[in-house]
Design an enzyme around this catalytic site. Structure first.
Site, PDB file in Angstrom:
ATOM      1  N   GLY A  83     -41.162  25.526 -14.078  1.00 31.53           N
ATOM      2  CA  GLY A  83     -40.368  25.377 -12.937  1.00 31.53           C
ATOM      3  C   GLY A  83     -39.184  26.143 -13.056  1.00 31.53           C
ATOM      4  CD  GLU A 142     -40.067  26.782 -20.707  1.00 28.79           C
ATOM      5  OE1 GLU A 142     -38.936  26.232 -20.435  1.00 28.79           O
ATOM      6  OE2 GLU A 142     -41.217  26.472 -20.180  1.00 28.79           O
ATOM      7  CB  SER A 173     -31.675  19.689 -15.317  1.00 33.52           C
ATOM      8  OG  SER A 173     -33.057  19.067 -15.104  1.00 33.52           O
ATOM      9  CB  THR A 174     -34.713  17.421 -19.393  1.00 32.23           C
ATOM     10  OG1 THR A 174     -35.004  17.210 -17.806  1.00 32.23           O
ATOM     11  CG2 THR A 174     -34.683  16.063 -20.006  1.00 32.23           C
ATOM     12  N   GLY A 195     -38.030  20.099 -21.750  1.00 33.67           N
ATOM     13  CA  GLY A 195     -38.927  19.029 -20.555  1.00 33.67           C
ATOM     14  C   GLY A 195     -39.981  19.772 -19.964  1.00 33.67           C
ATOM     15  CB  ALA A 196     -42.887  18.620 -18.737  1.00 33.57           C
ATOM     16  CE  LYS A 202     -39.480  16.493 -13.953  1.00 36.70           C
ATOM     17  NZ  LYS A 202     -38.933  17.312 -14.571  1.00 36.70           N
TER      18      LYS A 202
END
Ligand code: 5RP
Length: 218
Positions: free
Chosen positions: A96, A103, A30-31, A82-83, A121
């Protein structure tokens, strides 16, 4: 400020790291989606992108942004993703969304890895988020038994197949104090494609969306 607003803020701040004429590595989740939408605004300034998943490739193409095969690209100045967790050393848990292997490949090629996330996070010790591991399907039970010996509780991700045709084991109950060592140990298990620890190639910059603005760690 909502989590999504924090993610968006961090993702938009990553535009400052984009060099004119560059091919940009783009992550998943999503990020990363907020980043893709922001990148669309400056798409005329870049040559194109390499995507870490089919989902991100589709979103990029939907914005009219070119997506290249990594093998046709000589260098990636920057990768934005993201993470699920980061510690203060910018070692990450990712995967996730199940895209960890691609990645990790894109991160390996990139000169600079900019991680974007909301401030929930950032953690003291990695491992509260179950560690995703991509596994060749026939090795699933063997790898799960070996992960139990390492102190984890592996759970097969339900009805999920990666872009590479494999399964994911999410490992609960780990307290990851030496992330580099555990990353190597798990990758050494026969049948493991890769695991979601990004410790040997951590992020170079972490942009955290917070209620008071973007916080930068590097
Ligand atoms: C996908 C990932 C994502 O970066 C991670 O899951 C974070 O996702 P989100 O930005 O939706 O919080 O590693 O495989």
């Amino acid at each position: 400020m909502t989590r999504d607003e924090q993610k968006k803020q961090a993702a938009e701040a990553a535009l400052d790291d984009i060099e004119a004429g560059a091919v940009v590595g783009v992550g998943t989740g999503s990020t990363a989606n907020f980043f893709i939408d922001a990148l669309a605004r400056i798409k005329h300034r870049i040559e194109g992108t390499v995507a870490s998943s089919e989902a991100s490739a589709a979103r990029l193409k939907g914005h009219g942004i070119p997506v290249f095969d990594l093998n046709s690209v000589d260098e990636l100045p920057v990768y934005v993703d993201g993470a699920d967790e980061s510690n203060q050393y910018l070692q990450l848990i990712k995967g996730g969304g199940g895209a960890l292997t691609r990645e990790k490949i894109v991160a390996a090629v990139s000169r600079k890895f900019v991680c974007v996330a909301d401030d929930s996070k950032l953690v003291d010790v990695l491992g509260k988020f179950p560690l995703p591991i991509e596994v060749i399907p026939m090795a699933r039970s063997y790898v799960a038994r070996e992960l139990v010996k390492l102190g984890g509780r592996p759970v097969l991700r339900d009805k999920f197949v990666t872009d590479n045709g494999n399964v994911i084991l999410d490992v609960h109950g780990l307290q990851i104090l030496d992330a580099g060592k555990l990353e190597a140990e798990i990758n050494n298990l026969t049948g493991v494609v890769t695991n979601g620890l990004f410790a040997r190639r951590p992020a170079d910059v972490l942009l955290l969306g917070t209620p008071t603005g973007v916080r930068k760690l590097d």
